[in-house]
Scaffold this motif. Sequence first.
Motif, PDB file in Angstrom:
ATOM      1  N   THR A  32      -5.946  17.762  -3.600  1.00  0.00           N
ATOM      2  CA  THR A  32      -6.353  16.225  -4.363  1.00  0.00           C
ATOM      3  C   THR A  32      -6.641  16.479  -5.977  1.00  0.00           C
ATOM      4  O   THR A  32      -6.062  15.627  -6.213  1.00  0.00           O
ATOM      5  CB  THR A  32      -7.560  15.681  -3.614  1.00  0.00           C
ATOM      6  OG1 THR A  32      -7.878  15.965  -1.849  1.00  0.00           O
ATOM      7  CG2 THR A  32      -7.876  14.295  -3.974  1.00  0.00           C
ATOM      8  N   ALA A  33      -7.770  17.110  -5.964  1.00  0.00           N
ATOM      9  CA  ALA A  33      -7.479  16.544  -7.861  1.00  0.00           C
ATOM     10  C   ALA A  33      -6.402  16.865  -8.107  1.00  0.00           C
ATOM     11  O   ALA A  33      -5.682  16.581  -8.854  1.00  0.00           O
ATOM     12  CB  ALA A  33      -8.224  18.021  -7.954  1.00  0.00           C
ATOM     13  N   ALA A  34      -5.503  17.652  -7.602  1.00  0.00           N
ATOM     14  CA  ALA A  34      -3.713  18.406  -8.037  1.00  0.00           C
ATOM     15  C   ALA A  34      -3.437  17.175  -7.797  1.00  0.00           C
ATOM     16  O   ALA A  34      -2.281  16.217  -9.236  1.00  0.00           O
ATOM     17  CB  ALA A  34      -3.257  19.646  -7.471  1.00  0.00           C
ATOM     18  N   GLU A  35      -3.239  16.616  -6.962  1.00  0.00           N
ATOM     19  CA  GLU A  35      -2.038  14.993  -6.409  1.00  0.00           C
ATOM     20  C   GLU A  35      -3.121  14.518  -7.625  1.00  0.00           C
ATOM     21  O   GLU A  35      -1.933  12.904  -7.936  1.00  0.00           O
ATOM     22  CB  GLU A  35      -2.535  14.885  -4.795  1.00  0.00           C
ATOM     23  CG  GLU A  35      -1.788  13.217  -4.880  1.00  0.00           C
ATOM     24  CD  GLU A  35      -0.129  14.100  -4.222  1.00  0.00           C
ATOM     25  OE1 GLU A  35       0.170  14.956  -4.469  1.00  0.00           O
ATOM     26  OE2 GLU A  35       0.882  13.058  -4.445  1.00  0.00           O
ATOM     27  N   GLY A  36      -4.399  14.441  -8.099  1.00  0.00           N
ATOM     28  CA  GLY A  36      -4.493  13.149  -8.506  1.00  0.00           C
ATOM     29  C   GLY A  36      -4.018  13.308 -10.212  1.00  0.00           C
ATOM     30  O   GLY A  36      -5.016  12.594 -10.742  1.00  0.00           O
ATOM     31  N   SER A  37      -4.046  14.284 -10.569  1.00  0.00           N
ATOM     32  CA  SER A  37      -2.968  14.934 -11.879  1.00  0.00           C
ATOM     33  C   SER A  37      -2.132  14.761 -11.720  1.00  0.00           C
ATOM     34  O   SER A  37      -1.267  14.822 -13.347  1.00  0.00           O
ATOM     35  CB  SER A  37      -3.982  16.360 -11.885  1.00  0.00           C
ATOM     36  OG  SER A  37      -5.174  16.954 -11.789  1.00  0.00           O
ATOM     37  N   GLY A  38      -1.713  14.110 -11.016  1.00  0.00           N
ATOM     38  CA  GLY A  38       0.381  13.548 -10.966  1.00  0.00           C
ATOM     39  C   GLY A  38       1.052  14.422 -10.376  1.00  0.00           C
ATOM     40  O   GLY A  38       1.765  15.044 -10.966  1.00  0.00           O
ATOM     41  N   ILE A  39       0.710  15.911  -9.716  1.00  0.00           N
ATOM     42  CA  ILE A  39       0.974  16.693  -9.277  1.00  0.00           C
ATOM     43  C   ILE A  39       1.622  16.738  -8.296  1.00  0.00           C
ATOM     44  O   ILE A  39       0.974  15.946  -7.528  1.00  0.00           O
ATOM     45  CB  ILE A  39       0.931  17.469  -9.260  1.00  0.00           C
ATOM     46  CG1 ILE A  39       0.953  18.871 -10.595  1.00  0.00           C
ATOM     47  CG2 ILE A  39       1.340  18.854  -9.169  1.00  0.00           C
ATOM     48  CD1 ILE A  39      -0.658  19.479 -10.988  1.00  0.00           C
ATOM     49  N   ASN A  40       2.994  16.298  -8.018  1.00  0.00           N
ATOM     50  CA  ASN A  40       3.408  16.312  -6.678  1.00  0.00           C
ATOM     51  C   ASN A  40       3.270  17.804  -5.347  1.00  0.00           C
ATOM     52  O   ASN A  40       4.009  18.318  -5.086  1.00  0.00           O
ATOM     53  CB  ASN A  40       5.143  16.068  -6.033  1.00  0.00           C
ATOM     54  CG  ASN A  40       6.109  15.818  -5.617  1.00  0.00           C
ATOM     55  OD1 ASN A  40       5.156  15.923  -3.888  1.00  0.00           O
ATOM     56  ND2 ASN A  40       6.921  15.556  -5.709  1.00  0.00           N
ATOM     57  N   ASP A  73      -7.158  22.729  -5.713  1.00  0.00           N
ATOM     58  CA  ASP A  73      -7.847  21.449  -5.091  1.00  0.00           C
ATOM     59  C   ASP A  73      -6.765  20.802  -5.023  1.00  0.00           C
ATOM     60  O   ASP A  73      -6.152  20.113  -6.232  1.00  0.00           O
ATOM     61  CB  ASP A  73      -9.241  21.311  -6.141  1.00  0.00           C
ATOM     62  CG  ASP A  73      -9.963  20.039  -5.400  1.00  0.00           C
ATOM     63  OD1 ASP A  73      -8.990  19.132  -4.874  1.00  0.00           O
ATOM     64  OD2 ASP A  73     -10.506  19.249  -5.231  1.00  0.00           O
ATOM     65  N   ARG A 120       4.793  25.643 -16.249  1.00  0.00           N
ATOM     66  CA  ARG A 120       4.300  24.873 -15.614  1.00  0.00           C
ATOM     67  C   ARG A 120       4.612  25.074 -13.796  1.00  0.00           C
ATOM     68  O   ARG A 120       3.404  24.432 -13.105  1.00  0.00           O
ATOM     69  CB  ARG A 120       5.258  23.352 -16.418  1.00  0.00           C
ATOM     70  CG  ARG A 120       5.270  21.975 -15.557  1.00  0.00           C
ATOM     71  CD  ARG A 120       6.337  21.298 -16.026  1.00  0.00           C
ATOM     72  NE  ARG A 120       6.335  19.979 -15.616  1.00  0.00           N
ATOM     73  CZ  ARG A 120       7.126  19.523 -14.010  1.00  0.00           C
ATOM     74  NH1 ARG A 120       7.520  20.124 -13.989  1.00  0.00           N
ATOM     75  NH2 ARG A 120       7.026  18.918 -14.307  1.00  0.00           N
ATOM     76  N   ARG A 176       1.497  27.451 -13.316  1.00  0.00           N
ATOM     77  CA  ARG A 176       0.098  27.105 -13.266  1.00  0.00           C
ATOM     78  C   ARG A 176       0.405  25.422 -12.028  1.00  0.00           C
ATOM     79  O   ARG A 176      -1.213  25.088 -11.625  1.00  0.00           O
ATOM     80  CB  ARG A 176      -0.291  25.722 -14.154  1.00  0.00           C
ATOM     81  CG  ARG A 176      -0.137  26.901 -15.387  1.00  0.00           C
ATOM     82  CD  ARG A 176      -0.638  25.412 -16.786  1.00  0.00           C
ATOM     83  NE  ARG A 176       0.027  24.983 -17.403  1.00  0.00           N
ATOM     84  CZ  ARG A 176       1.242  24.886 -18.271  1.00  0.00           C
ATOM     85  NH1 ARG A 176       0.902  26.198 -19.299  1.00  0.00           N
ATOM     86  NH2 ARG A 176       2.159  24.865 -18.090  1.00  0.00           N
ATOM     87  N   ALA A 177       1.124  25.147 -11.729  1.00  0.00           N
ATOM     88  CA  ALA A 177       1.257  23.647 -10.467  1.00  0.00           C
ATOM     89  C   ALA A 177       0.598  24.273  -9.018  1.00  0.00           C
ATOM     90  O   ALA A 177      -0.288  24.242  -8.673  1.00  0.00           O
ATOM     91  CB  ALA A 177       2.636  23.618 -10.420  1.00  0.00           C
ATOM     92  N   TYR A 201       5.630  20.968  -4.360  1.00  0.00           N
ATOM     93  CA  TYR A 201       5.210  22.848  -4.784  1.00  0.00           C
ATOM     94  C   TYR A 201       5.270  23.732  -3.782  1.00  0.00           C
ATOM     95  O   TYR A 201       5.127  24.244  -3.747  1.00  0.00           O
ATOM     96  CB  TYR A 201       4.255  22.198  -5.934  1.00  0.00           C
ATOM     97  CG  TYR A 201       4.430  22.264  -7.059  1.00  0.00           C
ATOM     98  CD1 TYR A 201       5.193  22.998  -8.013  1.00  0.00           C
ATOM     99  CD2 TYR A 201       4.767  20.854  -7.992  1.00  0.00           C
ATOM    100  CE1 TYR A 201       5.707  22.346  -8.806  1.00  0.00           C
ATOM    101  CE2 TYR A 201       5.078  20.519  -9.265  1.00  0.00           C
ATOM    102  CZ  TYR A 201       5.789  21.350  -9.637  1.00  0.00           C
ATOM    103  OH  TYR A 201       6.531  21.264 -11.106  1.00  0.00           O
ATOM    104  N   TYR A 228      -2.887  25.323  -8.836  1.00  0.00           N
ATOM    105  CA  TYR A 228      -3.567  24.034  -9.318  1.00  0.00           C
ATOM    106  C   TYR A 228      -4.035  23.115  -7.883  1.00  0.00           C
ATOM    107  O   TYR A 228      -5.457  23.350  -7.345  1.00  0.00           O
ATOM    108  CB  TYR A 228      -2.934  22.650  -9.653  1.00  0.00           C
ATOM    109  CG  TYR A 228      -2.722  23.293 -11.331  1.00  0.00           C
ATOM    110  CD1 TYR A 228      -4.115  23.200 -12.053  1.00  0.00           C
ATOM    111  CD2 TYR A 228      -2.007  22.568 -12.466  1.00  0.00           C
ATOM    112  CE1 TYR A 228      -4.286  23.591 -13.556  1.00  0.00           C
ATOM    113  CE2 TYR A 228      -1.543  22.555 -13.520  1.00  0.00           C
ATOM    114  CZ  TYR A 228      -2.831  23.575 -13.852  1.00  0.00           C
ATOM    115  OH  TYR A 228      -3.005  23.161 -15.687  1.00  0.00           O
TER     116      TYR A 228
END
Lengths: 301, 320, 240, 255
Positions: free
Chosen positions: B193-201, B191, B180, B183-184, B205, B187
Amino acid sequence: MEQFLQQLTNGLAVGSIYALIALGYTMVYGVLKLINFAHSELVTLGAYLGLTLLTSFALTDRMGPLLGILLLAVMVMGLIALVGAMLDRVAYRPLRQSPRLSAVVSALGASIFLQNTIMLIYGARFLNYPHDILPKMTIHMMGIDVPLVRILILFVSLVMMGGLFFFIQKTRIGTAIRAAAIDQGAAKLMGIDVNRVVLLVFLVGPALGGAAGLMLGLYYGQINFTMGWSYGLKAFTAAILGGIGNIPGAMLGGLLLGVIEAMGATYISFAWKDAIAFLVLILILIVRPTGLLGERVAEKV
Amino acid sequence: MIQPKTIALIITTGILVSLPHFLNPYWVDVLNNIGIYAILGLSLNIIVGHTGLFNLGHASFYAVGAYTAAILNTKYQIPILWLIPVCGLSAGLFAMIIARPIIHLRGDYLCIVTIGVNEIVRIALINNVFGLTGGSNGIFGIDRPNVFGMTIRTPMEFYYLILVFGAVTIFLFRQLEYSRFGRALNYLREDETAAEGSGINTAHYKLAAFVVGAVWAGMVGNIYAAKMTIISPESFAFWESVIIFAIVILGGSGSIPGVILGAVLIVGLPELFRDLASARMFFFGAAMVAMMIFRTQGILPPRPRQYALPQNHASEEGGK
Amino acid sequence: MIDMLLEIVDLHVSYGNIEVLHGINLKVAQGEIVTILGANGAGKSTTLLTISGLVRAAKGAIYFDKTPLHKLHAHKVVKEGIAQVPEGRRVFGTLTVQENLNLGAFVSRDSARVKRTREWIHQLFPILAERRHQLAGTLSGGEQQMLAIGRALMSEPRILLLDEPSLGLAPLLVKTIFQTLRQINETGVTVLLVEQNARAALKLANRGYVLELGKIVLEDEAKALISNPEVQQAYLGGIA
Amino acid sequence: MTLLSVSRLTKSFGGLMAVNSVSFEVASDSVVGLIGPNGAGKTTVFNLITGIYRADQGEILFKDKSIVRLPTHRIISQGIARTFQTIRLFQNLSALENVLAGCHCQMKSGVIASLFHTPRQRREEKMALEEAMEALAFVGLDSSAMQLAKNLSYGKQRLLEIARALATRPSLIVLDEPAGGMNEYETWQLVALIEKMKERGITVLLIEHDMSLVMKVCENIVVLEYGSKIAEGTPDEIKTDPRVIEAYLGVEEDD
């Protein structure tokens, strides 16, 4: 008070050299978003070519100090501009479409290459500029004696920066450069040949860097093949401080950094002089993440 | 049935273990340097390769580790290898303190700040900060490491120490890639913005990547101090950061085999051209430019991760 | 048969591995207003960008007055007499209105003509004369659109390509801009217009094409398209 | 019951009013459409809801709790998932890994567990894989799991974004032009997919230009124009609202 004014003029002179170098970084960055790490070696090369031309043609003896140095500067700037354009052609242009980190490594490689080329040609030892090029004069102003060379450097740098500012702000080509830095695609739609803009930037930036190298030689009297590195780093810091990509920002950043450093070295600690510049940079970036005159860009989602 | 991968692994291990016995001490020492830079490269790879953060000051973390080892060992006679975790922690802590306020800076701004931190650290070391670092002469008289009562002295003995440390690093970092956490980081690189938009802080990270990379560099610093028995500020200048950075990008950003190969080439190849003496760096610089132009993605770019898909899906004919 | 000013033949364009235009054929005659309709992602913008040379064709050809455009660099295309008002305006935000207009005339060396063209543009959009020293980024959306159109006209193009000029503008403003487009067309400038505001576009245009997923699916007189039930359903709002 | 409530939301960019005091509500288990001409501020509303932009003014309540000041990743883990108008996938990673990004906020293992692959981490990883494959299967992409995102067609990339969003186990999903770049068949699939999401108890808020799709799937429609809300109601009400017709159909010339 006298010490303060001495340090102020010293800082302004050194800062104006930083600013000239910083302009090269910032112009290239503005158009290509590339940190041209090899720019610092162009400064070194400027210092060495200056020395070679000075001693081999005895320009100052024949034409008098001021005119001789002027001609010298023109020659150095012209030659370094050519080297700059070649640098772009060989090391950067093939990487225009590549990931940015690849271009950065190429820039670092070009920097190492140029530095060692200079070393192989001129040797690793320090070389000295002749002492007697400029008359050992001081000029009395504001109650202090300021060396002529200091005033000359500040004056010439300001003239060059003024010239560049006029060129960038007021001429057709200068406006095209600014347009290409804002939006390359839209600039192309105006009929601007962006490749030629890039070429121009790689002529003008290095020319100013070459002039800065010559000035460093004249001001400090000693040159070495590694000298460009630390001045380059300071100048890059100045460019970031002002907001990279921003031409007035580079000028402001350079002068400011020169003064901060001179004052820091005098009133805080000479040994920590180089660290002070970076410390100030970090503090400013924490408050203003895109530099003093940098734009705040909101990413479009 | 033995898989070809397992066979390759056994052969590689065999070669690596027996290699120093065929070489003179000088070349074993070259291998040791390659090993140290390979591990440093792997640690920077977490930050630059996986997360895409522009760190050109990695040598500062390495320095903090090395100086922690040197100071604690010479002042308090703590056995040097015991200090490995302490060195990792101190470098990690240092990274956390400096990265926290600057982590939100955009790429090139982050780059100059990391260079700046590197310079500040070097200058601080030269200026004998807190009276601990010994100024520009550095610290000498660091103890040799001792493993199970055996003192490690010769290049060959160090070779095995570095080999073990390298193997552990590769194993753990490979595990990290397949997790996890790993991969984070990717991400984020792809991208933000997309990472943050997928719930990743993303802020968390970024900082974590810096800290993990720094912890490892700090531990390598310990090994380096033990190997040299004397350390000085010039070993941790900007130039070192450039080398580590080049190892990562040239070898193949984000790829463990790539980074190792990068270390072999960047540290090893110049040794082959020692006869060229002063022209060595000239060719080195030219080669860096040429390699980037001809292999933009690095020599061994990362390959996509493989997953063992759950059975019920793996064979299914999808797309209905 | 009328001579075609712009002719696109079997145009294919790909981004990476994905082909987004699958063989477009399109013609624009001298003096016409032609519109390309289609949903987001249909490939309208790509078509315009390829004409202007910002995107390379994978296959096919584009002719402008018989000159092959698909081989030219973007900056050469402008010299041929083609100007584009790109999607989202893309004015140079940190330059002044005046500088933006001057950049539009970058390819033109005749300063007297440039001055005349600028006066004409100031007549078309008086607000641009008023705000000439203001930074373009500080203009409102509608003013920026006017600037983008004015800037494109500065090169005295024979054909004007517009990518969604109505984007984000209030209806009244859209009306003004479309009226100006008609005025511009009456001076002899051919117009190729990409629009989502189908009704407004079709009212202005002589002919129209409907683009769907990288293919032309319909091509007709504008009047016929307005009353075409399929078009009504898809683009004039299934609402009505 | 109200799931999401937006009130007097306002946002301007450099003097340009992008969203002007917009209020609306989304009921649980409903499908709500947000429509309006291009540039009306719809995407900005989405970016405000998901915390990508900070609102200048106004309040956003989700499950009766304010989310207007939360960072994006917190909003996502509270149960709002989204897709982007211009597809924002992790282009160089596989479809499966893209969806695993969505599983991220349901997982717990940190750096230590990740380095050492503790038994718990392994269990969690296995479950995440299963869940990701399930989300892929839900949108019909399980056979493309190992393909890189950039090699998928536009339509499939849209579906992959939805799968990634679903993997966060949202109670509300916001879709920004989900049918953009889809062919007729794919659009039809999408309609079925939205119905399926609704059956699962996921509330849907969507921006869409394809009016036939909006009219088919939405129970409630909010119309924006020029940053302001100009109408709200059922598809039938919206179809006959004169203001909507004028705004949406563009310039009505009298000549």
